[in-house]
Design a protein around this motif. Structure first.
Motif, mmCIF file in Angstrom:
data_model
loop_
_atom_site.group_PDB
_atom_site.id
_atom_site.type_symbol
_atom_site.label_atom_id
_atom_site.label_comp_id
_atom_site.label_asym_id
_atom_site.label_seq_id
_atom_site.Cartn_x
_atom_site.Cartn_y
_atom_site.Cartn_z
ATOM 1 N N HIS A 1 -20.110 -18.738 8.639
ATOM 2 C CA HIS A 1 -19.359 -19.345 9.738
ATOM 3 C C HIS A 1 -20.310 -19.739 10.870
ATOM 4 C CE1 HIS A 1 -15.030 -19.880 10.771
ATOM 5 N NE2 HIS A 1 -15.557 -20.139 11.958
ATOM 6 N N GLN A 2 -21.275 -18.872 11.171
ATOM 7 C CA GLN A 2 -22.254 -19.184 12.223
ATOM 8 C C GLN A 2 -23.087 -20.405 11.840
ATOM 9 O OE1 GLN A 2 -21.512 -16.156 11.125
ATOM 10 N NE2 GLN A 2 -20.754 -15.213 12.997
ATOM 11 N N ALA A 3 -23.418 -20.513 10.539
ATOM 12 C CA ALA A 3 -24.197 -21.665 10.063
ATOM 13 C C ALA A 3 -23.418 -22.965 10.253
ATOM 14 C CB ALA A 3 -24.578 -21.475 8.594
ATOM 15 N N ILE A 4 -22.108 -22.934 9.967
ATOM 16 C CA ILE A 4 -21.264 -24.128 10.143
ATOM 17 C C ILE A 4 -21.152 -24.467 11.632
ATOM 18 C CG2 ILE A 4 -18.936 -25.071 9.831
ATOM 19 C CD1 ILE A 4 -18.746 -23.315 7.295
ATOM 20 N N GLU A 5 -21.028 -23.440 12.477
ATOM 21 C CA GLU A 5 -20.965 -23.682 13.932
ATOM 22 C C GLU A 5 -22.238 -24.371 14.420
ATOM 23 O OE1 GLU A 5 -18.000 -20.033 15.348
ATOM 24 O OE2 GLU A 5 -20.127 -19.634 15.020
ATOM 25 N N ALA A 6 -23.391 -23.935 13.909
ATOM 26 C CA ALA A 6 -24.660 -24.584 14.284
ATOM 27 C C ALA A 6 -24.693 -26.030 13.791
ATOM 28 C CB ALA A 6 -25.834 -23.794 13.699
ATOM 29 N N LYS A 7 -24.235 -26.249 12.575
ATOM 30 C CA LYS A 7 -24.188 -27.605 11.997
ATOM 31 C C LYS A 7 -23.318 -28.530 12.841
ATOM 32 C CE LYS A 7 -21.782 -29.862 8.139
ATOM 33 N NZ LYS A 7 -20.956 -29.612 6.940
ATOM 34 N N GLU A 8 -22.158 -28.029 13.310
ATOM 35 C CA GLU A 8 -21.209 -28.855 14.061
ATOM 36 C C GLU A 8 -21.507 -28.917 15.560
ATOM 37 O OE1 GLU A 8 -19.119 -30.815 12.818
ATOM 38 O OE2 GLU A 8 -19.201 -30.154 10.738
ATOM 39 N N GLY A 9 -22.539 -28.188 16.001
ATOM 40 C CA GLY A 9 -22.933 -28.254 17.411
ATOM 41 C C GLY A 9 -21.977 -27.570 18.372
ATOM 42 N N VAL A 10 -21.184 -26.607 17.867
ATOM 43 C CA VAL A 10 -20.302 -25.844 18.758
ATOM 44 C C VAL A 10 -20.964 -24.485 19.013
ATOM 45 C CG1 VAL A 10 -18.245 -27.003 17.907
ATOM 46 C CG2 VAL A 10 -18.911 -24.835 16.877
ATOM 47 N N GLU A 11 -20.367 -23.700 19.892
ATOM 48 C CA GLU A 11 -20.950 -22.402 20.238
ATOM 49 C C GLU A 11 -21.015 -21.504 18.998
ATOM 50 O OE1 GLU A 11 -19.915 -18.377 22.826
ATOM 51 O OE2 GLU A 11 -18.593 -20.127 22.960
ATOM 52 N N VAL A 12 -22.216 -20.942 18.764
ATOM 53 C CA VAL A 12 -22.394 -20.015 17.646
ATOM 54 C C VAL A 12 -21.984 -18.623 18.125
ATOM 55 C CG1 VAL A 12 -24.017 -18.995 16.003
ATOM 56 C CG2 VAL A 12 -24.274 -21.391 16.685
ATOM 57 N N ARG A 13 -20.953 -18.089 17.493
ATOM 58 C CA ARG A 13 -20.419 -16.785 17.920
ATOM 59 C C ARG A 13 -21.001 -15.662 17.079
ATOM 60 N NH1 ARG A 13 -14.265 -18.526 19.575
ATOM 61 N NH2 ARG A 13 -14.877 -20.555 20.390
ATOM 62 N N GLU A 14 -20.932 -14.466 17.624
ATOM 63 C CA GLU A 14 -21.578 -13.323 16.977
ATOM 64 C C GLU A 14 -21.054 -13.069 15.568
ATOM 65 O OE1 GLU A 14 -20.730 -10.474 20.079
ATOM 66 O OE2 GLU A 14 -22.872 -10.236 20.451
#
Length: 772
Positions: A328-341
């Motif tokens: 999930h964190q990897a997808i958040e980084a890909k989409e440029g949104v906040e990476v959550r813990e």
């Protein structure tokens, strides 16, 4: 699905029993409520002493049928009674939508209570659990039984009260989480869940197959450098097609030599696969998966700066759910949104492994026959197709297959325009948000007003479905509208042919197509269905067969300019074969995943059995001494040829303790002398504590170590699983290696927490104990 010969034989036998039930419909008619409750109590006592016979079942069903008629005004018809007999024998009853599965559940729940079983009824969501508990639960209560509703957010006392009921309604997740939480308690009296006797599962194919691999997780926050995800995203964006390879079907992606070299230069390391660089290898792999295996508006959607998972089987967004193990964190980084813990797993079990712990299962759904092999293999359950009460009046037209996506789009607009002008309500099904939005654009250009339902506006679902059966209404939906939705038709619509269902793609599973078609022609209503497809569809595109590929290319070159559908039995056969092949492939993946899951499942059961055994012991003297002796035998073993290693272990065990012998004295002792000296001193120290106090201290220390090191072990197993498929390149079977290395990790985990417990026992100081 149509009935097979075996289904007809089974149903004929059950039909004879159902007729006997109907013949006795007057038997209990003159009994008042108290008399029916007395009969229930009589049977409860009677069936403690002997098994329920076929004759008993007939009388029991006759009583339940009369109670349902009085309380909810529903009198079970022949096919519902047949369905109830099927469920009672631990099978799956395939009953078409609208056939009254909720009423059918009543009969099997009542009879299982008479057998002395606790009954759990599992529904797809809490809304349905509450609805069914209020409707059918009233009948059970009328007969003198207790009914509970298991929902989230309740405290221990409320949960314990619910689990005292005879029948408990709830979701798969809530029952599973209760099981996990029970195996984290420190006292037996804090547990809430009672025995796992019998479970009846509504929408069984969805829960036991589609949701089966979903892990239920109890977690806390994991300390991690989240900026690494953004850095790894920069690396993966530089990857070219020659740098990596994707196995879409098996959901694998890996680096070629060129990609490995690029990653090593980027991270400035010698080897990406060295043990000290495992975190960098892991995070690189996660970003590769996020970019090349996870697709926006298909696997997930981004709403208000948040990545939400899309359920592939229902098309619904799943707020609160996150992909685990860093994906999930990897997808958040890909989409440029906040990476959550990222969370750290404290306890986990798959839905599949949870339900396999019940002594008896049965299930009901509208679509299960296509997956009968899987139900038999994994759950040892047969599927029986129950005939409908009223004839299905839906007309299912043959598929129309076009050469290109553009031609398919034009055909969809033509079909919808014609039906819309007649005023017939239309439900258009798509497999993803992306294709949903594409069809919506086509309809807007054609000037056809329509309402859209997908994961981006799921909160309006109830209003959209409520309007879908009105005259002239066009509804465009992902497979959110395929299961559990009841589209009620306006009166004037019946003469127009009922609800028209148009599928724009065949799904990877025939069950999803059948669910979509099943929205039309319910309870004898008229209806119409048709699928409009193309040779560019994802299903055909993923069909890896060289012979078919060359055939499709020839067909496109020859007929591409014709806007008529393909008139070729061979092409229609291709679509059917592609779907069956994908179903088989997905089944193989689920079987493969189950084999991996069984490794951790066996380990989890051993750990939970160990916890339960400890919770049941009040006096821990013998238990603690046994572990101390086992650890001492290993530490002082004279078979260890490496003296330095042996002395290091001795130092680790005895360091920081008040053991009355010096290290030099211990090294001069024989193995037996050292062990007996240690045990004698431990017994002496124990007597200096109040009896209740030392037992409680030892129990707390043991549980703390077991729980903490189990969490670390789960994390190690995740890391082992992530890289194990690479063993195939070394001519090793990844599953066999996972089983072997997983067993070694588990043995090491057990040895380590026993060692630390022994060390903690020796550190206990009665002089430092504060009483109060």
């Amino acid at each position: 699905m149509a009935q097979t010969y075996d289904d007809r034989k089974i149903v004929k036998a059950y039909r004879d029993l159902a007729r006997e039930v109907v013949k006795r419909e007057d038997l209990y008619r003159l009994m008042d409520q108290s008399a029916l409750q007395e009969q229930t109590q009589h049977w409860l006592q009677k069936f403690q002493e002997r098994e329920i016979t076929e004759r008993d079942r007939i009388y029991i069903f006759a009583l339940v049928r009369e109670a349902a008629r009085r309380v909810v005004g529903l009198e079970a018809v022949m096919v519902q009674l047949i369905g109830a007999f099927v469920l009672g024998d631990g099978k799956i009853a395939e009953m078409k939508t609208g056939e009254g599965k909720t009423l059918v559940s009543l009969f099997v729940m009542y009879i299982e209570i008479l057998r002395g079983n606790k009954v759990h009824l599992v529904t797809a969501n809490e809304y349905l659990a509450k609805r069914d508990r209020e409707e059918i639960g009233r009948v059970l209560e009328y007969l003198g039984l207790s009914v509970g509703l298991n929902v989230s957010g309740l405290d221990k006392e409320q949960k314990q009260a619910i689990y005292k009921a005879d029948v408990i309604y709830g979701t798969a997740a809530e029952f599973g989480f209760d099981y996990l939480r029970d195996n984290m308690v420190r006292q037996t009296e804090d547990k809430v869940q009672t025995s796992l006797d019998f479970v009846l599962i509504d929408e069984a194919d969805s829960i036991l197959i589609d949701e089966a691999r979903t892990p239920l997780l109890i977690s806390d926050r994991k300390e991690e450098d989240l900026t690494l995800y953004g850095v790894a995203d920069t690396l993966v964006r530089t990857m070219l097609t020659d740098d990596y390879e994707v196995e879409e079907k098996k959901r694998f992606v890996w680096l070629h030599d060129a990609g490995i070299e690029k990653a090593q230069r980027f991270w400035d390391i010698d080897s990406l696969y060295a043990e000290e660089h495992q975190p960098l290898h892991r995070i690189t792999t996660l970003l590769l998966r996020a970019h090349f295996l996870m697709h926006k508006d298909k696997d997930y959607v981004v709403l208000d700066g948040e990545v939400l998972i899309i359920d592939p089987h229902t098309g619904r967004a799943l707020p609160g759910r996150r992909f685990n193990d860093g994906l999930h964190q990897a997808i958040e980084a890909k989409e440029g949104v906040e990476v959550r813990e990222e969370s750290r797993t404290l306890a986990t079990i798959t839905v599949q492994n949870y339900f396999r712990m019940y002594k008896k299962l049965s299930g009901m759904t509208g679509t299960a026959k296509t997956e009968e092999e899987e139900f038999r293999h994994i759950y040892n359950m047969d599927v029986v197709v129950i005939p409908t009460h009223l004839r299905v009046n839906r007309v299912d037209n043959a598929d129309e297959v076009f050469y290109t996506r553009e031609q398919k789009g034009e055909a969809i607009v033509r079909e919808v325009s014609w039906l819309y002008e007649r005023g017939q309500p239309i439900l258009i099904g798509t497999s993803s948000i992306k294709s949903n939005e594409w069809v919506s654009e086509l309809l807007l250009k054609a000037g056809i007003p329509h309402q859209v339902l997908n994961a981006k506006n799921h909160e309006q679902e109830a209003e959209i479905i409520a309007r879908a059966g009105k005259r002239g209404m066009v509804t465009l939906a992902t497979n959110m509208a395929g299961r559990g939705t009841d589209i009620k038709l306006d009166k004037g619509v019946y003469t127009l042919g009922g609800l028209a269902v148009i599928g724009t793609e065949r799904h990877e599973s025939r069950r999803i197509d059948l669910q979509l078609m099943g929205r039309s022609g319910r309870r004898g209503d008229p209806g119409f269905s048709k699928f409009i497809l193309s040779l560019d569809d994802e299903l055909v595109d993923h069909f890896d067969n060289k012979r078919w590929e060359s055939y499709i290319r020839r067909m496109k070159r020859k007929y591409n300019f014709d806007d008529k559908p393909v008139h070729s039995r061979k092409v229609h056969q291709l679509v059917i074969e592609a779907q069956k092949r994908l179903e088989g492939s997905n089944y193989d993946i689920r079987k493969d995943l189950l084999a991996y899951d069984e490794v951790i499942d066996i380990q989890r059961k051993k750990v939970y059995e160990e916890r339960d055994r400890l919770l049941g012991i009040d006096k821990l003297g013998a238990f603690s001494e046994r572990i101390l002796r086992e650890v001492a035998e290993d530490v002082f073993s004279e078979r260890e040829p490496d003296l330095d290693a042996r002395y290091a272990k001795m130092g680790e065990l005895l360091g920081g303790t008040k053991f009355p012998y010096s290290f030099d004295q211990v090294t001069l002792m024989s193995q037996e002398e050292a062990i007996e000296a240690l045990i004698f001193w431990h017994r002496k120290q124990r007597t200096k504590f109040p009896t209740g106090t030392i037992n409680q201290i030892e129990k707390e220390v043991y549980l703390n170590l077991l729980d903490q090191m189990w969490v670390m072990h789960l994390d190690q197993m995740v890391q082992l699983r992530e890289g194990i498929h690479l063993r195939a390149y070394g001519q090793q079977d990844p599953l066999v290696m996972y089983q072997k290395e997983g067993a070694e990790l588990f043995t090491n985990f057990q040895d380590r927490y026993h060692f630390y417990f022994a060390h903690a026992l020796l550190e206990l100081d009665p002089e430092g104990l504060v009483l109060g």
